[in-house]
Design an enzyme around this catalytic site. Structure first.
Site, PDB file in Angstrom:
ATOM      1  N   LYS A  61      -9.123   1.605  12.563  1.00  0.00           N
ATOM      2  CA  LYS A  61      -8.414   0.920  11.492  1.00  0.00           C
ATOM      3  C   LYS A  61      -6.938   0.697  11.793  1.00  0.00           C
ATOM      4  O   LYS A  61      -6.265  -0.034  11.069  1.00  0.00           O
ATOM      5  CB  LYS A  61      -8.597   1.670  10.168  1.00  0.00           C
TER       6      LYS A  61
ATOM      7  N   SER B 170     -20.037   7.851  11.572  1.00  0.00           N
ATOM      8  CA  SER B 170     -20.368   6.426  11.752  1.00  0.00           C
ATOM      9  C   SER B 170     -20.526   6.107  13.243  1.00  0.00           C
ATOM     10  O   SER B 170     -21.210   5.137  13.596  1.00  0.00           O
ATOM     11  CB  SER B 170     -19.335   5.514  11.090  1.00  0.00           C
TER      12      SER B 170
HETATM   13  N1  PMP Z   1     -16.504   3.813  10.487  1.00  0.00           N
HETATM   14  C1  PMP Z   1     -15.468   4.420   9.903  1.00  0.00           C
HETATM   15  C2  PMP Z   1     -15.328   5.907  10.088  1.00  0.00           C
HETATM   16  C3  PMP Z   1     -14.562   3.692   9.128  1.00  0.00           C
HETATM   17  O1  PMP Z   1     -13.522   4.308   8.533  1.00  0.00           O
HETATM   18  C4  PMP Z   1     -14.757   2.293   8.974  1.00  0.00           C
HETATM   19  C5  PMP Z   1     -13.819   1.493   8.114  1.00  0.00           C
HETATM   20  N2  PMP Z   1     -14.129   1.590   6.735  1.00  0.00           N
HETATM   21  C6  PMP Z   1     -15.860   1.681   9.596  1.00  0.00           C
HETATM   22  C7  PMP Z   1     -16.699   2.482  10.353  1.00  0.00           C
HETATM   23  C8  PMP Z   1     -16.183   0.212   9.417  1.00  0.00           C
HETATM   24  O2  PMP Z   1     -15.220  -0.686   9.943  1.00  0.00           O
HETATM   25  P1  PMP Z   1     -14.976  -2.093   9.268  1.00  0.00           P
HETATM   26  O3  PMP Z   1     -14.199  -1.882   8.008  1.00  0.00           O
HETATM   27  O4  PMP Z   1     -14.189  -2.861  10.293  1.00  0.00           O
HETATM   28  O5  PMP Z   1     -16.296  -2.737   8.967  1.00  0.00           O
END
Ligand code: PMP
Length: 316
Positions: A58, A275
């Site tokens: 991010k 994630s």
């Molecule tokens: N994994 C984590 C740990 C995140 O913080 C985020 C952002 N919310 C994402 C995946 C997904 O990324 P994006 O917002 O670019 O879809």
């Protein structure tokens, strides 16, 4: 124009070199052991986003959003940057906010991990907790309400609808993956939160390589443990999300992501967030169906922010 070319003058000059200049250019690492059993002509690589100075993917959209807001004068006259966040975006905004002298306020579900909340406060952010039962949508509604009620106090960055979010990935993540694979990437997989990563990276790669497969990944159910990701059918749809970009969408179970997160730590030495485990599950599912190919996914953050979930890490 690169970040280093920009000097923005408010009362004093704000320089985007120093910490912000180290965002991006993260390593692309091969998975070597969880991939055993795949065709030898299939390679799986991960983009190691915890190498960013704020500790996650991010940093890319947060910095691009701040940079655009400074150029447009949105953050002049002491206005606070306001957004809803599940944690990582807030940490990135707060990191650059502290470095650049910009005050920040976040609406965040009270269920966010204690490490994230403590980190945000350590970085000087104002944190407004929202109902955990409403998840990230409750935080979005709170941020919208505050922005509407106090426009003189807040500038609403709105990561879910701000094109500077996906542009950051179009300008950096996409070109980096293209260059690091020598243009050989055949499949790109990313989890959906705001969808900025998938939209920006996917659009860039598709332009360079019309045959590349773009694959989205999301939790399999509305109530899930994949912090940072959204179950799109039951969530407020991000304005920047175009579901027609990905040719395939995969769903990942929380339990499968947990198991893979632990395997990544123990078999690859990659101590990453949940994630990332989910991304690996999806990438290996795709790779398992191929005779040859170069599969790339992105690991958004490291495992430190999830350490309080002892049941995840201390399993036999
Ligand atoms: N994994 C984590 C740990 C995140 O913080 C985020 C952002 N919310 C994402 C995946 C997904 O990324 P994006 O917002 O670019 O879809």
């Amino acid at each position: 124009m690169t970040l280093l070319d920009i000097r923005i003058t408010r009362s004093n000059s704000i320089s985007l070199d120093g910490l912000p200049s180290h965002v991006g250019n993260t390593p692309l690492l091969p998975l070597r052991r969880v991939t055993l059993g795949l065709s030898p002509r299939v390679k799986v690589f991960i983009k190691a986003e915890w190498f960013n100075p704020g500790g996650s993917v991010k940093d890319r959209p947060a910095l691009n959003i701040i940079q655009n807001a400074l150029i447009n004068g949105d953050l002049g006259s002491g206005k606070r940057l306001l957004d809803s966040t599940s944690g990582n975006m807030g940490i990135s905004y707060a990191t650059f906010g502290a470095a650049l002298g910009i005050p920040v306020t976040f609406a965040i579900p009270a269920s966010a991990s204690p490490e994230r909340l403590t980190l945000l406060r350590a970085l000087g952010a104002e944190v407004i907790l929202t109902d955990p039962l409403e998840g990230s949508d409750g935080a979005i509604l709170m941020a919208r309400q505050l922005a509407a009620e106090r426009p003189e106090q807040y500038w609403y960055a709105n990561q879910y609808n701000n094109p500077a979010n996906w542009h950051a990935h179009y300008l950096s993540t996409g070109p980096e993956i293209f260059a690091q694979t020598n243009g050989q990437v055949t499949h790109f997989i990313a989890g959906l939160g705001t969808s900025g990563t998938l939209m920006g990276t996917g659009r860039y790669l598709r332009e360079q390589l019309p045959n590349v497969q773009i694959i989205s990944m999301q939790p399999d159910a509305p109530f899930h443990g994949l912090e940072g990701l959204k179950h799109m059918p039951s969530a407020i749809k991000p304005g920047i999300y175009d579901e027609s970009l990905a040719g395939t969408n995969l769903e990942v179970r929380t339990e499968a992501a947990h198991e893979m997160t632990l395997r990544l730590a123990r078999e690859e030495g990659l101590f990453v967030g949940i994630s990332s485990g989910a991304a690996a599950v999806a990438a290996l599912q795709v790779a398992g169906q191929l005779d040859e190919g170069v599969v790339v996914t992105l690991f958004p953050d490291a495992g430190y922010k999830y350490l309080s979930d002892k049941s995840l890490w201390e399993r036999k």
